[in-house]
Design a protein around this motif. Structure first.
Motif, mmCIF file in Angstrom:
data_model
loop_
_atom_site.group_PDB
_atom_site.id
_atom_site.type_symbol
_atom_site.label_atom_id
_atom_site.label_comp_id
_atom_site.label_asym_id
_atom_site.label_seq_id
_atom_site.Cartn_x
_atom_site.Cartn_y
_atom_site.Cartn_z
ATOM 1 N N LEU A 109 30.156 46.103 60.137
ATOM 2 C CA LEU A 109 28.976 46.227 60.706
ATOM 3 C C LEU A 109 27.955 46.969 59.747
ATOM 4 C CD1 LEU A 109 26.967 46.067 63.179
ATOM 5 C CD2 LEU A 109 28.238 48.110 64.199
ATOM 6 N N VAL A 110 26.788 46.732 59.395
ATOM 7 C CA VAL A 110 25.887 47.291 58.744
ATOM 8 C C VAL A 110 24.401 47.190 59.328
ATOM 9 C CG1 VAL A 110 25.612 45.377 57.292
ATOM 10 C CG2 VAL A 110 25.264 47.524 56.306
ATOM 11 N N GLN A 111 23.638 48.179 59.057
ATOM 12 C CA GLN A 111 22.263 48.047 59.243
ATOM 13 C C GLN A 111 21.593 47.121 58.518
ATOM 14 O OE1 GLN A 111 20.687 52.183 59.592
ATOM 15 N NE2 GLN A 111 21.179 52.217 61.989
ATOM 16 N N ALA A 112 20.342 46.523 58.832
ATOM 17 C CA ALA A 112 19.692 45.959 58.078
ATOM 18 C C ALA A 112 18.902 46.519 56.722
ATOM 19 C CB ALA A 112 18.296 45.229 58.878
ATOM 20 N N GLY A 113 19.293 46.051 55.590
ATOM 21 C CA GLY A 113 18.936 46.551 54.487
ATOM 22 C C GLY A 113 20.121 47.077 53.690
ATOM 23 N N GLY A 114 21.022 47.197 54.333
ATOM 24 C CA GLY A 114 22.353 47.887 53.806
ATOM 25 C C GLY A 114 22.978 46.818 53.077
ATOM 26 N N SER A 115 24.095 47.301 52.323
ATOM 27 C CA SER A 115 24.928 46.543 51.499
ATOM 28 C C SER A 115 26.480 46.430 52.001
ATOM 29 C CB SER A 115 25.060 47.030 49.995
ATOM 30 O OG SER A 115 23.486 47.078 49.616
ATOM 31 N N LEU A 116 27.098 45.293 51.621
ATOM 32 C CA LEU A 116 28.639 45.223 51.807
ATOM 33 C C LEU A 116 29.230 44.414 50.668
ATOM 34 C CD1 LEU A 116 29.056 43.982 55.353
ATOM 35 C CD2 LEU A 116 29.761 46.375 54.367
ATOM 36 N N ARG A 117 30.339 44.721 50.357
ATOM 37 C CA ARG A 117 31.099 44.047 49.258
ATOM 38 C C ARG A 117 32.312 43.277 49.634
ATOM 39 N NH1 ARG A 117 34.691 45.984 43.896
ATOM 40 N NH2 ARG A 117 34.148 44.541 42.723
ATOM 41 N N LEU A 118 32.196 42.021 49.973
ATOM 42 C CA LEU A 118 33.469 41.268 50.501
ATOM 43 C C LEU A 118 34.617 40.927 49.224
ATOM 44 C CD1 LEU A 118 31.792 38.593 52.592
ATOM 45 C CD2 LEU A 118 32.507 41.099 53.056
ATOM 46 N N SER A 119 35.782 40.893 49.264
ATOM 47 C CA SER A 119 36.858 40.574 48.524
ATOM 48 C C SER A 119 37.418 39.414 49.102
ATOM 49 C CB SER A 119 37.647 41.744 48.214
ATOM 50 O OG SER A 119 36.891 42.769 47.529
ATOM 51 N N CYS A 120 37.965 38.552 48.108
ATOM 52 C CA CYS A 120 39.025 37.450 48.533
ATOM 53 C C CYS A 120 40.200 37.663 47.462
ATOM 54 C CB CYS A 120 38.070 36.376 48.485
ATOM 55 S SG CYS A 120 39.138 34.710 48.498
ATOM 56 N N ALA A 121 41.394 37.897 47.849
ATOM 57 C CA ALA A 121 42.537 38.065 47.151
ATOM 58 C C ALA A 121 43.211 36.789 47.271
ATOM 59 C CB ALA A 121 43.118 39.040 47.411
ATOM 60 N N ALA A 122 43.638 36.056 46.092
ATOM 61 C CA ALA A 122 44.429 34.804 46.034
ATOM 62 C C ALA A 122 45.433 34.836 45.270
ATOM 63 C CB ALA A 122 43.539 33.662 45.035
ATOM 64 N N SER A 123 46.866 34.129 45.971
ATOM 65 C CA SER A 123 47.879 34.415 45.410
ATOM 66 C C SER A 123 48.569 32.775 45.654
ATOM 67 C CB SER A 123 48.944 35.265 46.336
ATOM 68 O OG SER A 123 48.763 35.089 47.820
ATOM 69 N N GLY A 124 49.507 32.652 44.672
ATOM 70 C CA GLY A 124 50.337 31.285 45.073
ATOM 71 C C GLY A 124 50.124 30.408 43.980
ATOM 72 N N ARG A 125 49.089 30.176 43.341
ATOM 73 C CA ARG A 125 49.074 29.240 42.173
ATOM 74 C C ARG A 125 48.071 29.940 41.324
ATOM 75 N NH1 ARG A 125 49.590 23.758 43.909
ATOM 76 N NH2 ARG A 125 51.476 23.614 45.074
ATOM 77 N N THR A 126 47.783 29.298 40.021
ATOM 78 C CA THR A 126 47.173 29.786 38.970
ATOM 79 C C THR A 126 45.698 30.071 39.239
ATOM 80 O OG1 THR A 126 48.827 28.989 37.397
ATOM 81 C CG2 THR A 126 46.537 29.516 36.539
ATOM 82 N N PHE A 127 45.278 31.036 39.301
ATOM 83 C CA PHE A 127 43.954 31.309 40.017
ATOM 84 C C PHE A 127 42.763 30.955 39.036
ATOM 85 C CE2 PHE A 127 40.971 33.415 42.576
ATOM 86 C CZ PHE A 127 39.984 34.374 41.811
ATOM 87 N N THR A 128 43.011 30.689 37.803
ATOM 88 C CA THR A 128 42.064 30.318 36.920
ATOM 89 C C THR A 128 41.895 28.721 36.857
ATOM 90 O OG1 THR A 128 43.603 30.313 34.866
ATOM 91 C CG2 THR A 128 41.912 32.370 35.153
ATOM 92 N N ASN A 129 42.898 27.910 37.937
ATOM 93 C CA ASN A 129 42.732 26.698 37.779
ATOM 94 C C ASN A 129 41.606 26.440 38.832
ATOM 95 O OD1 ASN A 129 44.472 25.880 35.958
ATOM 96 N ND2 ASN A 129 46.402 25.579 37.311
ATOM 97 N N TYR A 130 40.964 27.339 39.617
ATOM 98 C CA TYR A 130 40.412 27.217 40.858
ATOM 99 C C TYR A 130 38.903 27.612 40.628
ATOM 100 C CZ TYR A 130 44.401 25.695 43.111
ATOM 101 O OH TYR A 130 45.813 24.984 43.450
ATOM 102 N N ILE A 131 37.953 26.845 40.826
ATOM 103 C CA ILE A 131 36.584 27.214 41.255
ATOM 104 C C ILE A 131 36.449 27.843 42.681
ATOM 105 C CG2 ILE A 131 34.173 26.471 41.650
ATOM 106 C CD1 ILE A 131 35.077 23.785 39.848
ATOM 107 N N MET A 132 35.826 28.921 42.820
ATOM 108 C CA MET A 132 35.834 29.680 44.050
ATOM 109 C C MET A 132 34.455 29.550 44.573
ATOM 110 S SD MET A 132 38.947 30.673 44.181
ATOM 111 C CE MET A 132 38.777 31.710 45.619
ATOM 112 N N GLY A 133 34.577 29.527 45.984
ATOM 113 C CA GLY A 133 33.219 29.549 46.777
ATOM 114 C C GLY A 133 33.077 30.555 47.883
#
Length: 127
Positions: free
Chosen positions: A11-35
Motif C-alpha cells: 500500500l502506497v500513497q499517490a505520488g509514491g514509489s514501489l519496486r516489484l521483483s520477480c524471481a525465476a527458477s527452473g530453466r535458463t533465465f536468459t532464454n526468456y523474454i520477461m513481461g
C-alpha cells in the motif's frame, strides 16, 4: 517448467514509489523474454512492460511510460519493475510472465504470448 515468484507489492500513497521483483527458477533465465502485466478488479489483465533477454530492448504501455522502469539481473534470475509517481489507477494485482524467446505464437504485449506466470502481488495506491 519455470517458477516465477513476485514480491514487493503493498500500500502506497499517490505520488509514491514501489519496486516489484520477480524471481525465476527452473530453466535458463536468459532464454526468456520477461513481461509485467496487471489486473484491476473487474478488468482484464493488461500489458505493462516487457524486456528482452539481454535487457537491451524494453517497451511500456502508454499509461506507465515515463513513470515505470523494467530491468533484469540475469545473474540473479530476477526481473524488476520500478514504479514511480504512482496513481490510484495503478492499483491492481501485478503479474510477471516469461515468454520463451523462440515462441512462435502470440506477442509480448498479449497475455496469450507468455508461457509461465507468477501468482501476482497486490499494489494499492491510495489518493
Amino acid at each position: 517448467q519455470v517458477q516465477l515468484v513476485e514480491s514487493g507489492g503493498g500500500l502506497v500513497q499517490a505520488g509514491g514509489s514501489l519496486r516489484l521483483s520477480c524471481a525465476a527458477s527452473g530453466r535458463t533465465f536468459t532464454n526468456y523474454i520477461m513481461g509485467w502485466f496487471r489486473q484491476a478488479p473487474g478488468k482484464e489483465r493488461e500489458f505493462v512492460a516487457h524486456i528482452s533477454r539481454t535487457g537491451g530492448i524494453t517497451s511500456y504501455a502508454d499509461s506507465v511510460k515515463g513513470r515505470f522502469t523494467i530491468s533484469r539481473d540475469n545473474a540473479k534470475n530476477t526481473v524488476y519493475l520500478q514504479m514511480n509517481s504512482l496513481k490510484p489507477e495503478d492499483t491492481a494485482v501485478y503479474y510477471c510472465g516469461a515468454r520463451f524467446w523462440n515462441r512462435g505464437s502470440g506477442t509480448y504485449y498479449q497475455t496469450g504470448g507468455y508461457d509461465y506466470w507468477g501468482q501476482g502481488t497486490q499494489v494499492t495506491v491510495s489518493s
